[in-house]
Scaffold this motif. Structure first.
Motif, PDB file in Angstrom:
ATOM      1  N   ALA A 129       0.826  -1.209   0.000  1.00 23.33           N
ATOM      2  CA  ALA A 129       0.000   0.000   0.000  1.00 23.33           C
ATOM      3  C   ALA A 129       0.860   1.259   0.000  1.00 23.33           C
ATOM      4  O   ALA A 129       0.598   2.208  -0.751  1.00 23.33           O
ATOM      5  CB  ALA A 129      -0.924  -0.010   1.218  1.00 23.33           C
ATOM      6  N   ILE A 165      -5.088   5.166   0.346  1.00 26.52           N
ATOM      7  CA  ILE A 165      -5.313   4.317  -0.831  1.00 26.52           C
ATOM      8  C   ILE A 165      -6.664   4.670  -1.460  1.00 26.52           C
ATOM      9  O   ILE A 165      -6.779   4.831  -2.692  1.00 26.52           O
ATOM     10  CB  ILE A 165      -5.273   2.816  -0.442  1.00 26.52           C
ATOM     11  N   TYR A 174      -4.843  -1.934  -5.648  1.00 26.07           N
ATOM     12  CA  TYR A 174      -4.425  -2.560  -4.388  1.00 26.07           C
ATOM     13  C   TYR A 174      -5.149  -3.889  -4.159  1.00 26.07           C
ATOM     14  O   TYR A 174      -4.508  -4.927  -3.953  1.00 26.07           O
ATOM     15  CB  TYR A 174      -4.703  -1.604  -3.240  1.00 26.07           C
ATOM     16  N   GLU A 178      -2.759  -6.217  -6.809  1.00 27.34           N
ATOM     17  CA  GLU A 178      -1.574  -6.527  -5.992  1.00 27.34           C
ATOM     18  C   GLU A 178      -1.815  -7.588  -4.915  1.00 27.34           C
ATOM     19  O   GLU A 178      -1.057  -8.551  -4.823  1.00 27.34           O
ATOM     20  CB  GLU A 178      -1.028  -5.246  -5.359  1.00 27.34           C
TER      21      GLU A 178
END
Length: 584
Positions: A129, A165, A174, A178
């Motif tokens: 993050a 975020i 995110y 990811e």
């Protein structure tokens, strides 16, 4: 005793310098660098006439130190380790390497924080993050979490990070791109990839013989034996003994003539020995980096366990270390011979999948250029299509040289290449490169408009975004120094394309493929991910009746991960080793 004394003696009689042991070569360097010498002295001289009022403070620096202000400054400038060192100097903590030193201010607090067991997975998610929030913060550490949160409380820091975020529009990157990769990467790292150690030993013998033969050849051509790995001796041989021109050759920070590869390339036409030296260095690099090194890194089962790092680059793509499997040459005899050593486990085949011209497809989509999109939809060769436009001839009249030039221009445009760089890569004159450059943007005005818009946005916002919202920051984009500003602009032009293609899409592909394989009940014993290399995924697949279905499933999944107005195309290959895989 002084610079002035040296030059006074030099101007009176050069023998003054020779008599005290200064060599003729150094005297010539002194003559050439007089202006630079005095300028350097001026820069290094402490000005004692500066109008400064100064008095010793009543307290020692330790007594007058405001540690909270220091913490704030260190956090702002991302000085990750200095605070721990400062606190050690002050005697606050025992160890400077304590990861949470940064925001603790007493021994009791340190013990409390150390006792708190933080889940490694939680930390890994927060590292990702932080990196998404600030693309320059590659490989974040635990102290960065507390620094960003301006707290020593992990819960408070986590909330602040996740709020950011959301605020930056990074939730899709995110949560969807990811985070799903974490278990896939861990599995691939643990599994490792099989290395043919016996083959590598034979390859090492062959290449050491080539290396020794080249060394002898270089000595013969130079007319003297010298240490080829010594920049000083190399410089003396090339520029004094062989008297090659120094024109256009850069100097090192210490003022010596550079003999690094980029500078030697400029000398290739002046002496045949330079080409041999470059080949010698190339073989030496292959030996030290791969051929001799890789067998030392295998486990007891002869498998290499590279570290696939999610947060290792500013562009968003993954990096590979210990060893770096992404840098093994993909083309040429040497690269092929090294890749031959990467083999499938007994009973398995290697299956590799790479996106075809993924960055050009992303360029077509982001710019919404009708010609580029139409070319991909019709399955035509993009470089021939562009050549047809740029050179104004039908596609069936395009020569190999025209296609090569179009390919150079295409990739040059993607990477923000200027006219000078284009000239070098085309092997043309500056005027020809400029004509190619201008003609390209005349024929593809939407591409030009897109890049101008991206540059403008980067200047205004300080960052660019990919199709999926990933940000890359450019802190020097508004620098008053033209070369720094233009370099930032070049990277800004490329970032949305490269980030979308070799970061977002390939990462999405990894998790999407995993999901589709599970849907079709293909177990990890049947198929397992080994490597991700730029726009390529490498798997190990059981060599049985299900092999074609698994290969087809992976290819289909990779081609259908994102819905855009042009097709993604994936090439699939299988084989016993990474070099001899065949297209299927």
């Amino acid at each position: 005793k002084t610079i002035e004394g040296i030059y006074d003696a030099l101007k009176k009689d050069e023998k003054n310098l020779l008599n005290v042991g200064i060599k003729a070569r150094m005297i010539e360097l002194l003559k050439e660098g007089e202006e630079e010498a005095f300028f350097s002295k001026n820069l290094a001289t402490i000005r004692r006439d500066a109008p400064i009022d100064f008095s010793l403070p009543s307290k020692t620096w330790q007594e007058g130190l405001n540690l909270e202000k220091v913490k704030k400054i260190f956090a702002e400038f991302e000085f990750r380790t200095l605070l721990g060192r400062l606190e050690q100097q002050l005697g606050i903590f025992v160890s400077p390497t304590n990861l949470v030193d940064g925001f603790l201010s007493g021994e009791a607090e340190k013990k409390e924080a150390s006792a708190k067991d933080i889940d490694p997975l939680r930390l890994k998610k927060l590292f990702i993050a932080l990196w998404l929030i600030n693309s320059d913060m590659t490989d974040p550490k635990e102290e960065d979490i507390y620094a960003f949160g301006e707290t020593k409380n992990i819960d408070v820091a986590e909330k602040k990070i996740l709020d950011r975020i959301k605020e930056d529009g990074l939730e899709r990157v995110y949560y969807e791109i990811e985070l799903p990769l974490i278990p896939l990467i861990e599995d691939a790292e643990k599994r490792g990839i099989l290395l043919d150690v016996d083959y590598m030993k034979k390859l090492s013998d062959d290449y050491h013989k080539k290396h020794s033969a080249l060394e002898k050849k270089i000595y013969e051509m130079a007319g003297v034996e010298f240490n080829i790995n010594s920049p000083k001796q190399m410089s003396e041989v090339l520029f004094e003994k062989l008297a090659l021109s120094k024109k256009g050759i850069r100097k090192t920070a210490g003022g010596a003539i550079s003999t690094k590869e980029s500078e030697l390339e400029k000398l290739k036409d002046l002496s045949p020995v330079v080409a041999e030296i470059l080949e010698y260095r190339g073989i030496q690099k292959l030996l030290s980096t791969y051929i001799d090194n890789l067998p030392l890194l295998v486990d007891e089962n002869k498998r290499l366990h590279t570290h696939l790092n999610q947060t290792g680059t500013t562009t968003g793509r993954m990096s590979s270390t210990e060893p770096n499997m992404q840098n093994i040459p993909a083309r040429g005899e040497e690269g092929s011979e090294i890749r031959r050593a990467i083999i499938a486990s007994p009973g398995y085949k290697l299956a590799a999948f790479d996106y075809s011209q993924i960055e050009m497809r992303v360029l077509a989509y982001l710019t919404d250029d009708e010609t580029l999109i139409k070319t991909f939809r019709e399955g035509k060769d993009i470089h021939s299509s562009v050549a047809s436009k740029v050179f104004g001839v039908p596609e069936d009249k395009i020569t190999k040289e025209m296609r090569r030039q179009a390919k150079v221009i295409n990739f040059g445009i993607i990477y923000g290449m200027g006219v000078k760089a284009l000239k070098k890569n085309l092997g043309s004159t500056l005027e020809e490169a400029e004509a190619f450059h201008n003609n390209y943007f005349e024929k593809f005005p939407k591409v030009k408009e897109y890049f101008e818009r991206i540059k403008q946005e980067a200047h205004e916002k300080g960052y660019t975004t990919t199709y999926f919202g990933r940000r890359r920051y450019f802190p020097e984009i508004n620098s008053h120094l033209p070369y720094i500003r233009s370099e930032s602009e070049r990277m800004a032009m490329n970032a949305p394309i490269q980030g979308t293609a070799t970061a977002d899409i390939i990462k999405l592909a990894m998790s999407h493929v995993d999901g589709k394989l599970k849907e079709q009940n293909f177990s990890k014993d049947k198929v397992r991910l080994l490597l991700q290399v730029h726009d390529e995924l490498v798997y190990e697949v059981k060599d049985d009746k299900d092999l074609p279905d698994i290969v087809g499933a992976i290819k289909h999944a990779m081609e259908n991960i994102v819905s855009i107005n042009l097709p993604l195309s994936v090439n699939a290959y299988t084989g016993e080793n990474w070099s001899e895989i065949k297209k299927v």
